[in-house]
Structures are given as structure tokens and as C-alpha cells.
Design an enzyme around this catalytic site. Structure first.
Site, PDB file in Angstrom:
ATOM      1  N   HIS A  83       0.838  -1.210   0.000  1.00  0.00           N
ATOM      2  CA  HIS A  83       0.000   0.000   0.000  1.00  0.00           C
ATOM      3  C   HIS A  83       0.873   1.261   0.000  1.00  0.00           C
ATOM      4  O   HIS A  83       0.348   2.374  -0.005  1.00  0.00           O
ATOM      5  CB  HIS A  83      -0.889   0.037   1.246  1.00  0.00           C
ATOM      6  N   ARG A 107      -9.059   2.754  -7.880  1.00  0.00           N
ATOM      7  CA  ARG A 107     -10.513   2.752  -7.773  1.00  0.00           C
ATOM      8  C   ARG A 107     -10.988   4.189  -7.601  1.00  0.00           C
ATOM      9  O   ARG A 107     -10.275   5.036  -7.053  1.00  0.00           O
ATOM     10  CB  ARG A 107     -10.942   1.913  -6.572  1.00  0.00           C
ATOM     11  N   SER A 115     -15.866   2.035   0.990  1.00  0.00           N
ATOM     12  CA  SER A 115     -15.315   0.723   1.323  1.00  0.00           C
ATOM     13  C   SER A 115     -14.398   0.817   2.543  1.00  0.00           C
ATOM     14  O   SER A 115     -14.447  -0.036   3.436  1.00  0.00           O
ATOM     15  CB  SER A 115     -14.543   0.162   0.126  1.00  0.00           C
ATOM     16  N   ARG A 239     -16.990  -7.262   0.968  1.00  0.00           N
ATOM     17  CA  ARG A 239     -18.283  -6.623   1.166  1.00  0.00           C
ATOM     18  C   ARG A 239     -19.065  -6.722  -0.146  1.00  0.00           C
ATOM     19  O   ARG A 239     -19.367  -7.805  -0.589  1.00  0.00           O
ATOM     20  CB  ARG A 239     -18.098  -5.169   1.631  1.00  0.00           C
TER      21      ARG A 239
END
Length: 277
Positions: A83, A107, A115, A239
Site C-alpha cells: 500500500h 478505484r 469501502s 463486502r
């Protein structure tokens, strides 16, 4: 800091770089399955059926500090994830001389925030007050977020992908959702393992896509229970995975505020976001 100072990249290393909650788990599953498809078939005995994607594709820091040389990171080509913003990567990964490959998955900032809020709400210790949507959104807009502001993270990799397209593959979550087969083929070619005509005819790409889909991974027993490492609770990693879910949570005022920030920070760099399909 230890990783930054001491990690030595190899020329055929592949780094999966993603801003948190932008599709990391999905990208790991796809990349691992594509890279190692000669050893595992999607239908049986595939490691994804019994291991979480974060176990199969370790985060660079954890693998390095744990000296996890028994995992796939010891093999060639090595596949790991991060990350970390581009500017903070170990110098050997960024080195022009070494030239290892980097895949970045981006994204849209609206779904990314929603999210992240859901994830961190679930992961938040019980002794802390719940983090409200309004407070979390304010922090996000101020850039107070894990691994720094969204816009800095994305632009760091985007600019490099324009400078060195042969060593950077910049994918978007929305394009991958819209046409997974096309972009899986791009990913395979970039990683040096293009799909053959025979594999395409046999439907192998579609099989891998189904195996790695969020709906399939969510229902596997390994992802309903347990943890990956000491922090990641497997079931919190899955999710909805939808594009445009942000419309169910963000108010018009929130959207206006984030629109303004994104335009101010990212205008002029040629990068646009799809917020629906």
C-alpha cells in the site's frame, strides 16, 4: 524503514500496488492465479480454496521482516503487494537499472472511501467510539488516511506509468469490473505469462475470473472465518465490491466537497474516474 533501506529487488519481481480498499484482495487473487496457472487449476486443489489471497501474496513489509522465504516471495518471479506510496518504496524497486514491474490498481475515490469506512468501522477496537460517516469523510477529505491522501497516492503511480509504461501497468477497478477478460489478458501479458490461444479457447480466463470473483471468494470457508496475520479478519475483506455503491451513503454536499478536492488536486494530469457502470 527497514524494508526501504535493506530490501533488494530483482529484475523479474512483480509488485502489486494499491491504495487501501481499492481492490487489493481481488488483484492478489487474479495475479496469483494467472502467474501460477501452470501449477494449479481453478477447479480443484487451487490454493485460493484453502488460503486467503493475502496469505498467497504477502505484503512486502511483512514478508521481508518475517523473512518469509518459504512463501512464493522466495520464488521467481516473486510476487508481493504494497500500500506504500510510490515515493516511499524501496529504492531498488524504483531503480531504472533493476526495472522490476509494478501493477497499480486504482478505484474511484468515492467508492474507495465508502469501502474504507465500512472496513475500518468493523476493524475498530471495541474500546474506541464508533467512527461516524461524517467524521471519517472529513478525515478523508483532509488527507488524514492510512498511507496518505488518495490523490497523492494515485498520482504518484499514475505519473510513473506515463513515464515508464513498459514497467508500469495502471489498471482501474471499474474497467476490470466492466471487462475482466480483456484486462486479465493485459495483466497476464504484462507479468510475462500471456494466455495462449489454446487457453483462451478452453475458457481458462473465464474460469480464473469466476474463481477470483468477490462473490466466490466471499463464500469460501477460509474467508468466512479466521485471520490473515494478526490484524486482518478474513470476513471483513469482502463486502459488495460494486461500482457506484457510494450513492447510497454520500450526501450531495459530500459529493460536492470531494468533487472540488479531486478537481483541485488532480486536474490536468489526464486521469479520470468512472463512478458508475
Amino acid at each position: 524503514m527497514a524494508v526501504r533501506q535493506h530490501f533488494q529487488a530483482r529484475q523479474n519481481d512483480i509488485t502489486l500496488a494499491v491504495f487501501p480498499k481499492s481492490g487489493t484482495t481481488w488483484l492478489k487473487a487474479l495475479a496469483f492465479s494467472i502467474l501460477h496457472r501452470q501449477h494449479y487449476t481453478p477447479s480443484q486443489n487451487h490454493p485460493l480454496l484453502t488460503s486467503n489471497p493475502h496469505t498467497l501474496v504477502p505484503f512486502l513489509g511483512k514478508a521481508f521482516l518475517d523473512q518469509d522465504l518459504t512463501s512464493n516471495i522466495a520464488h521467481s518471479p516473486r510476487l508481493f503487494s504494497t500500500h506504500t506510496p510510490y515515493h516511499a518504496l524501496p529504492p531498488s524497486i524504483k531503480s531504472f537499472a533493476i526495472g522490476c514491474r509494478i501493477v497499480y490498481l486504482c478505484r474511484n475515490p468515492y467508492d474507495t472511501f465508502i469501502s474504507a469506512w465500512h472496513f475500518f468501522t468493523k476493524a475498530r477496537p471495541d474500546n474506541l467510539e464508533p467512527l461516524s460517516l461524517n467524521d471519517a469523510f472529513d478525515m478523508y477529505c483532509r488527507g488524514v488516511f492510512a498511507y496518505g491522501p488518495f490523490w497523492d497516492h494515485v498520482l504518484g503511480y499514475w505519473k510513473e506509468s506515463l513515464e515508464r509504461p513498459q514497467k508500469f501497468l495502471f489498471l482501474t477497478y471499474e474497467d476490470l469490473k466492466d471487462n475482466p477478460i480483456l484486462h486479465m489478458k493485459r495483466l497476464a501479458e504484462f507479468m510475462g505469462v500471456p494466455f495462449s490461444v489454446e487457453e483462451e479457447k478452453e475458457g481458462l480466463i473465464e474460469e480464473i475470473s469466476r474463481l477470483c470473483s468477490i462473490n466466490n471468494l466471499r463464500e469460501l470457508d477460509v474467508n468466512k472465518t479466521g485471520k490473515t496475520g494478526s490484524l486482518l479478519v478474513n470476513k471483513t475483506l469482502f463486502r459488495k465490491g460494486e461500482v457506484g455503491d457510494w450513492v447510497n451513503s454520500l450526501t450531495p454536499e459530500m459529493v460536492e466537497r470531494l468533487d472540488k478536492i479531486i478537481k483541485e488536486k488532480m486536474d490536468g494530469f489526464g486521469l479520470t474516474f468512472k463512478t458508475s457502470l
